[in-house]
Design an enzyme around this catalytic site. Structure first.
Site, PDB file in Angstrom:
ATOM      1  N   CYS A 168     -12.076  -9.619  -7.294  1.00  0.00           N
ATOM      2  CA  CYS A 168     -11.413 -10.934  -7.407  1.00  0.00           C
ATOM      3  C   CYS A 168     -12.367 -12.079  -7.125  1.00  0.00           C
ATOM      4  CB  CYS A 168     -10.243 -11.022  -6.437  1.00  0.00           C
ATOM      5  SG  CYS A 168      -9.037  -9.738  -6.683  1.00  0.00           S
ATOM      6  N   HIS A 217      -8.436 -17.910  -3.043  1.00  0.00           N
ATOM      7  CA  HIS A 217      -7.971 -16.833  -3.911  1.00  0.00           C
ATOM      8  C   HIS A 217      -6.486 -16.603  -3.661  1.00  0.00           C
ATOM      9  CE1 HIS A 217      -7.535 -13.235  -6.111  1.00  0.00           C
ATOM     10  NE2 HIS A 217      -7.453 -12.448  -5.062  1.00  0.00           N
ATOM     11  N   ASN A 246      -1.245 -12.143  -7.988  1.00  0.00           N
ATOM     12  CA  ASN A 246      -2.697 -12.105  -7.817  1.00  0.00           C
ATOM     13  C   ASN A 246      -3.339 -11.774  -9.168  1.00  0.00           C
ATOM     14  OD1 ASN A 246      -5.337 -11.414  -7.290  1.00  0.00           O
ATOM     15  ND2 ASN A 246      -4.875 -10.146  -5.503  1.00  0.00           N
TER      16      ASN A 246
HETATM   17  N1  ACO Z   1       8.775  -3.244  -1.389  1.00  0.00           N
HETATM   18  C1  ACO Z   1       9.401  -2.793  -0.285  1.00  0.00           C
HETATM   19  N2  ACO Z   1       8.760  -2.212   0.737  1.00  0.00           N
HETATM   20  C2  ACO Z   1       7.425  -2.095   0.631  1.00  0.00           C
HETATM   21  C3  ACO Z   1       6.695  -2.545  -0.471  1.00  0.00           C
HETATM   22  C4  ACO Z   1       7.427  -3.125  -1.521  1.00  0.00           C
HETATM   23  N3  ACO Z   1       6.852  -3.610  -2.639  1.00  0.00           N
HETATM   24  N4  ACO Z   1       5.395  -2.295  -0.272  1.00  0.00           N
HETATM   25  C5  ACO Z   1       5.279  -1.708   0.920  1.00  0.00           C
HETATM   26  N5  ACO Z   1       6.516  -1.573   1.474  1.00  0.00           N
HETATM   27  C6  ACO Z   1       6.884  -1.000   2.732  1.00  0.00           C
HETATM   28  C7  ACO Z   1       5.869  -0.026   3.266  1.00  0.00           C
HETATM   29  O1  ACO Z   1       6.048   1.236   2.669  1.00  0.00           O
HETATM   30  C8  ACO Z   1       6.200  -0.010   4.740  1.00  0.00           C
HETATM   31  O2  ACO Z   1       7.292   0.845   4.931  1.00  0.00           O
HETATM   32  P1  ACO Z   1       7.328   1.784   6.232  1.00  0.00           P
HETATM   33  O3  ACO Z   1       7.338   0.834   7.397  1.00  0.00           O
HETATM   34  O4  ACO Z   1       8.606   2.536   6.020  1.00  0.00           O
HETATM   35  O5  ACO Z   1       6.093   2.620   6.154  1.00  0.00           O
HETATM   36  C9  ACO Z   1       6.663  -1.449   5.006  1.00  0.00           C
HETATM   37  O6  ACO Z   1       6.964  -2.021   3.725  1.00  0.00           O
HETATM   38  C10 ACO Z   1       5.649  -2.313   5.699  1.00  0.00           C
HETATM   39  O7  ACO Z   1       4.390  -2.093   5.078  1.00  0.00           O
HETATM   40  P2  ACO Z   1       3.155  -2.957   5.444  1.00  0.00           P
HETATM   41  O8  ACO Z   1       1.975  -2.470   4.676  1.00  0.00           O
HETATM   42  O9  ACO Z   1       3.031  -3.071   6.931  1.00  0.00           O
HETATM   43  O10 ACO Z   1       3.626  -4.371   4.902  1.00  0.00           O
HETATM   44  P3  ACO Z   1       2.894  -5.723   5.045  1.00  0.00           P
HETATM   45  O11 ACO Z   1       3.772  -6.719   5.694  1.00  0.00           O
HETATM   46  O12 ACO Z   1       1.502  -5.538   5.585  1.00  0.00           O
HETATM   47  O13 ACO Z   1       2.725  -6.178   3.537  1.00  0.00           O
HETATM   48  C11 ACO Z   1       1.154  -6.164   1.751  1.00  0.00           C
HETATM   49  C12 ACO Z   1       2.084  -5.337   2.602  1.00  0.00           C
HETATM   50  C13 ACO Z   1       1.949  -7.273   1.074  1.00  0.00           C
HETATM   51  C14 ACO Z   1       0.529  -5.271   0.691  1.00  0.00           C
HETATM   52  C15 ACO Z   1       0.088  -6.800   2.678  1.00  0.00           C
HETATM   53  O14 ACO Z   1      -0.504  -5.795   3.465  1.00  0.00           O
HETATM   54  C16 ACO Z   1      -0.972  -7.496   1.910  1.00  0.00           C
HETATM   55  O15 ACO Z   1      -0.739  -8.519   1.298  1.00  0.00           O
HETATM   56  N6  ACO Z   1      -2.222  -6.988   1.954  1.00  0.00           N
HETATM   57  C17 ACO Z   1      -3.301  -7.590   1.217  1.00  0.00           C
HETATM   58  C18 ACO Z   1      -3.178  -7.158  -0.191  1.00  0.00           C
HETATM   59  C19 ACO Z   1      -4.076  -7.938  -1.083  1.00  0.00           C
HETATM   60  O16 ACO Z   1      -4.159  -9.133  -0.967  1.00  0.00           O
HETATM   61  N7  ACO Z   1      -4.749  -7.235  -1.991  1.00  0.00           N
HETATM   62  C20 ACO Z   1      -5.608  -7.776  -2.935  1.00  0.00           C
HETATM   63  C21 ACO Z   1      -6.653  -8.685  -2.325  1.00  0.00           C
HETATM   64  S1  ACO Z   1      -8.186  -8.571  -3.064  1.00  0.00           S
HETATM   65  C22 ACO Z   1      -7.913  -8.793  -4.591  1.00  0.00           C
HETATM   66  O17 ACO Z   1      -7.348  -9.792  -4.899  1.00  0.00           O
HETATM   67  C23 ACO Z   1      -8.278  -7.756  -5.567  1.00  0.00           C
END
Ligand code: ACO
Length: 332
Positions: free
Chosen positions: A120, A253, A283
């Site tokens: 990205c 970003h 994203n």
């Molecule tokens: N819908 C519902 N529940 C979900 C989803 C979804 N789409 N995705 C994950 N969950 C669940 C998980 O399974 C977990 O369940 P569990 O507690 O039963 O195990 C629960 O939600 C909490 O999961 P977390 O990973 O703790 O959720 P978090 O609040 O951290 O959010 C997220 C997850 C949005 C992916 C976050 O970690 C994030 O934004 N990370 C960065 C991702 C990113 O920006 N990636 C790309 C950046 S670099 C680039 O741009 C290429």
């Protein structure tokens, strides 16, 4: 790598274009494929909808109109370009490069053309590279594209990645200008964190068929993103001897609204100076910063004389910031 560029000849962005596919995919639609909800996605990411390319579209099809608009705004034709870089992790194919395909379609017969892979952060890397070529006199006019069709590499059974990404592309023209333009760059990479966000089965290392989709450790990427967006920006501002209060427009970003909110708070940027498109586009990887630039130009927030700070981060893990004193009126 960190540098101010005050000693070089001024180089700036003189043309800007963007394009997203027509098809809008809402959170509710994705909830038909995976166990998720609009409420969860909006609360955890700020994303309400994203664009997705049709089966017949490849990255070059989406990027072409962005290039045409950027060239038109700069008052140039394809033949005037002598450097064309496409920052992407989803090229049409491994080769020919998407840059070479676009050069052909644009009539950019004098251009060196190649793709650049920095996740990205690719657009910011490509800005720095083309800046160097133009400032050094190796190239006269560069066309830089940031764009991805990440929908092509998503696992439609994986709710943790499917809801985050979207498709889109932006393009800018870089050329020498009398004054203003780029002020500095800060770029970095940490390969040790590479497996936090990776696409294993996409190259010469052999993996199972199941490894052909994006894999992500969301929590690790979240921690990295919140730290690096702030650090990279602060390092560059310090190097350029510029205060955050002097920054008129901040373009981070667009990965997740919570990440953007964190960086904005830590840096101390007032919210009216932050450009946001993650709610509408998700994203879009290397498309996210040029798409946000185009949004800010269209709504009149991007004006000549303004100091604009862009910071990207992504797969690699990579990061990069660019600081530019905007030169040209670009409102639609
Ligand atoms: N819908 C519902 N529940 C979900 C989803 C979804 N789409 N995705 C994950 N969950 C669940 C998980 O399974 C977990 O369940 P569990 O507690 O039963 O195990 C629960 O939600 C909490 O999961 P977390 O990973 O703790 O959720 P978090 O609040 O951290 O959010 C997220 C997850 C949005 C992916 C976050 O970690 C994030 O934004 N990370 C960065 C991702 C990113 O920006 N990636 C790309 C950046 S670099 C680039 O741009 C290429």
């Amino acid at each position: 790598m960190i540098a101010t560029v005050s000693a070089g000849r001024p180089v700036s962005i003189t043309g800007l274009g963007c394009k997203v596919p027509d098809r809008i995919v809402t959170n509710e639609e994705l909830a038909k494929f995976v166990d998720t909800s609009d409420e969860w996605i909006v609360e955890r990411t700020g994303i309400r909808e994203r664009r997705m390319a049709d089966d017949a579209e490849a990255l070059s099809d989406v990027a072409l109109p962005a290039c045409v608009d950027a060239l038109a705004q700069a008052g140039l034709e394809g033949a005037d370009i002598d450097l064309l870089i496409v920052a992407t992790v989803t090229p049409d194919m491994a080769f020919p490069s998407t840059a070479a395909i676009l050069a052909d379609k644009l009539g950019a017969t004098s251009a060196a053309a190649y793709d650049l892979s920095a996740g990205c952060t690719g657009f910011v890397y490509a800005l720095a590279q083309s800046y160097g070529m133009v400032a050094g006199g190796v190239a006269k006019r560069a066309l830089v594209v940031g764009g991805d069709l990440l929908s092509r590499i998503l696992d439609w059974d994986d709710r943790s990645t499917l809801v985050l990404f979207g498709d889109g592309a932006g393009a800018v023209v870089l050329e020498a200008v009398p004054d203003h333009g780029f002020v500095g760059f800060e770029l970095g990479a940490d390969g040790a964190g590479g497996q936090s966000l990776w696409l294993p089965g996409s190259g010469s290392r052999l993996f199972d068929e199941s490894e052909k989709y994006v894999k992500m450790n969301g929590r690790e990427v979240f921690k990295f993103a919140t730290r690096i967006l702030v650090q990279s920006a602060e390092d560059l501002l310090a190097k350029c001897e510029v205060s955050i209060d002097d920054v008129d427009l901040y373009i981070p970003h667009q990965a997740n609204m919570r990440i953007i909110d964190h960086a904005t708070r830590k840096l101390g940027v007032p919210s009216d100076r932050v450009v946001i498109n993650v709610d509408r586009y998700g994203n879009t990887s290397s498309g996210s910063i040029p798409l946000a630039l185009a949004d800010a130009a269209a709504d009149g927030r991007l004006r000549p004389g303004q100091l604009v700070l862009m910071t990207g981060m992504g797969a690699g893990l990579t990061w990069g910031s660019a600081l530019i004193r905007w030169t040209k009126e670009m409102a639609a």
